[in-house]
Design an enzyme around this catalytic site. Structure first.
Site, PDB file in Angstrom:
ATOM      1  N   HIS A 120       0.830  -1.201   0.000  1.00 36.84           N
ATOM      2  CA  HIS A 120       0.000   0.000   0.000  1.00 36.84           C
ATOM      3  C   HIS A 120       0.867   1.255   0.000  1.00 36.84           C
ATOM      4  O   HIS A 120       0.689   2.155  -0.828  1.00 36.84           O
ATOM      5  CB  HIS A 120      -0.911  -0.014   1.232  1.00 36.84           C
ATOM      6  N   GLU A 121       1.800   1.329   0.923  1.00 40.40           N
ATOM      7  CA  GLU A 121       2.609   2.538   1.051  1.00 40.40           C
ATOM      8  C   GLU A 121       3.537   2.737  -0.134  1.00 40.40           C
ATOM      9  O   GLU A 121       3.728   3.856  -0.611  1.00 40.40           O
ATOM     10  CB  GLU A 121       3.381   2.516   2.370  1.00 40.40           C
ATOM     11  N   HIS A 181       1.873   4.387  -3.030  1.00 42.64           N
ATOM     12  CA  HIS A 181       1.824   5.849  -2.994  1.00 42.64           C
ATOM     13  C   HIS A 181       2.993   6.434  -3.785  1.00 42.64           C
ATOM     14  O   HIS A 181       2.865   7.495  -4.411  1.00 42.64           O
ATOM     15  CB  HIS A 181       1.871   6.360  -1.550  1.00 42.64           C
ATOM     16  N   TYR A 221      -4.073  15.011  -2.802  1.00 42.46           N
ATOM     17  CA  TYR A 221      -4.479  14.264  -1.614  1.00 42.46           C
ATOM     18  C   TYR A 221      -5.595  14.966  -0.847  1.00 42.46           C
ATOM     19  O   TYR A 221      -5.448  15.334   0.323  1.00 42.46           O
ATOM     20  CB  TYR A 221      -3.252  14.029  -0.727  1.00 42.46           C
ATOM     21  N   GLU A 262      -5.678   6.941  -2.224  1.00 44.68           N
ATOM     22  CA  GLU A 262      -5.707   5.892  -1.209  1.00 44.68           C
ATOM     23  C   GLU A 262      -6.197   4.568  -1.792  1.00 44.68           C
ATOM     24  O   GLU A 262      -5.676   3.498  -1.461  1.00 44.68           O
ATOM     25  CB  GLU A 262      -6.601   6.301  -0.041  1.00 44.68           C
ATOM     26  N   ASP A 313      -9.770  14.296   7.673  1.00 40.30           N
ATOM     27  CA  ASP A 313      -9.040  13.330   6.858  1.00 40.30           C
ATOM     28  C   ASP A 313      -8.931  13.805   5.406  1.00 40.30           C
ATOM     29  O   ASP A 313      -9.168  13.050   4.471  1.00 40.30           O
ATOM     30  CB  ASP A 313      -9.734  11.963   6.941  1.00 40.30           C
ATOM     31  N   HIS A 343      -9.443   8.452   3.389  1.00 43.18           N
ATOM     32  CA  HIS A 343      -9.394   7.057   3.820  1.00 43.18           C
ATOM     33  C   HIS A 343     -10.789   6.461   3.972  1.00 43.18           C
ATOM     34  O   HIS A 343     -10.914   5.254   4.191  1.00 43.18           O
ATOM     35  CB  HIS A 343      -8.671   6.934   5.166  1.00 43.18           C
TER      36      HIS A 343
END
Length: 354
Positions: free
Chosen positions: A173-174, A177, A188, A197, A270, A275
């Site tokens: 996942h990271e 990015h 974002y 995301e 957020d 998210h």
């Protein structure tokens, strides 16, 4: 790089969303509250540095042949916040006695392999970028992040969250990015941020499925399975199969993700719910992948990758933009009368974006 692909907003992307940490920071159990508060404060300090790397709109180097092999280095931050820390495992070195180091090393490799063998991409930037990671970051740090240059993993507080290397999809996942940073560079906030995301959840899940050799039907479609402590009422951070069902806990609250546009969440928190509303495109991908069957990275993943990297996806794209471009990508690759096109239209219609 085209001006539309340069982010105009500060970006800092962590796998645990701030609304969850905010909730825990109000816990009556002081140890839990303190760990969450420290994580929030550390994330705030890092946010500016991450925004600078994204604002550059970095273009990969060209003209240099790249190897098909990854270049991984894992560092031990030794519970400090100065990066990268002490070098503990280099590419090709034998496993260490630290399971966290070895999991990080394996996760970097699995991510590299999926992007290479599944999509012909050489690392995050498609030019063989070295994959660096630091583990044991901070004290009871309840998060993991890509800082624009490397991966960073906290150990968790051992209570609400466990070691952030335990879930290979979190690693994927990271790192995704980073792929988004080098391609569409989705802003974002709002729907573009939720797409950012969602891209990471989709490819994080595909990396786990690829490493386990799972079909779409066999996969659990959970993001962060195994990350929650034993006393938490939940199975993961997010569910792509059933958004809104990943947890329902006294400390964490109830998973707020919607599965369709009927339940879209309008919020100023957020970054406009990046998210939270990511559950909608997540669910569309799950529906597409399971309708097509087989290995999800082979057709469904290919459509998503083509859309992300095709050059048409603006940095401020919304869900409808992505849906439209994904249909065009499916037609370009598979034709307009095939199962892929039909399944994709069905998936987008099911989440309210037909």
């Amino acid at each position: 790089m085209d001006a539309s692909h340069v982010s105009r907003h500060p970006v800092f992307c962590t796998v645990v969303p701030p609304h969850l940490l905010d909730k825990i920071a109000r816990s009556e159990q002081l140890r839990r509250a303190d760990a969450a508060q420290r994580t929030l404060e550390q994330d705030a300090l890092l946010r500016t540095r991450r925004s600078v790397t994204t604002l550059r709109g970095i273009a990969p180097a060209v003209g240099t042949p790249v190897s098909d092999a990854p270049r991984r280095t894992v560092y031990d931050a030794q519970h400090r916040t100065r990066l990268p820390g002490k070098k503990v495992r280099a590419e090709g070195a034998e496993p260490t006695g630290d399971a966290t180091v070895n999991r990080a090393y394996a996760g970097l490799g699995a991510t590299y392999e999926l992007f290479l063998k599944g999509f012909g991409r050489h690392s995050i930037d498609d030019s063989g970028l070295a994959l660096d990671a630091s583990v044991h970051y901070g004290q009871d740090y309840n998060n993991a992040f890509w800082d624009g240059q490397q991966m960073v993993f906290g150990d968790g507080d051992g209570d609400i969250f466990l070691d952030f290397t335990v879930s290979i999809d979190v690693i994927g996942h990271e790192l995704t990015h980073g792929v988004t940073q080098y391609t569409a560079n989705l802003e974002y906030h709002g729907q573009s941020g939720a797409l950012n995301e969602s891209m990471s959840d989709v490819f994080g899940s595909l990396i786990k499925q690829y490493s386990l050799d799972q079909t779409a039907q066999d996969a659990d479609w959970l993001i962060g399975a195994g990350l929650l402590g034993p006393d938490v009422s939940g199975v993961a951070l997010r569910s792509m199969k059933a958004p809104g069902t990943a947890y329902d806990d006294d400390e964490l609250g109830k998973d707020p993700q919607p599965a369709t546009m009927d339940d879209y969440v309008k919020t100023s928190q957020d970054n406009g719910g990046v998210h939270i509303n990511s559950g909608i495109p997540n669910h569309a991908f799950y529906l597409l992948a399971t309708e097509l069957g087989g290995k999800a990275w082979e057709r469904a993943g290919r459509i998503w990758y083509d859309t992300l990297t095709g050059g048409e996806l603006a940095s401020d794209a919304d869900f409808k933009d992505f849906a439209r471009l994904s249909v065009a990508a499916a037609v370009a690759r598979y034709g307009d009368g095939g199962a892929e096109h039909q399944a994709l239209q069905k998936a987008w219609s099911a989440v309210g974006l037909g």
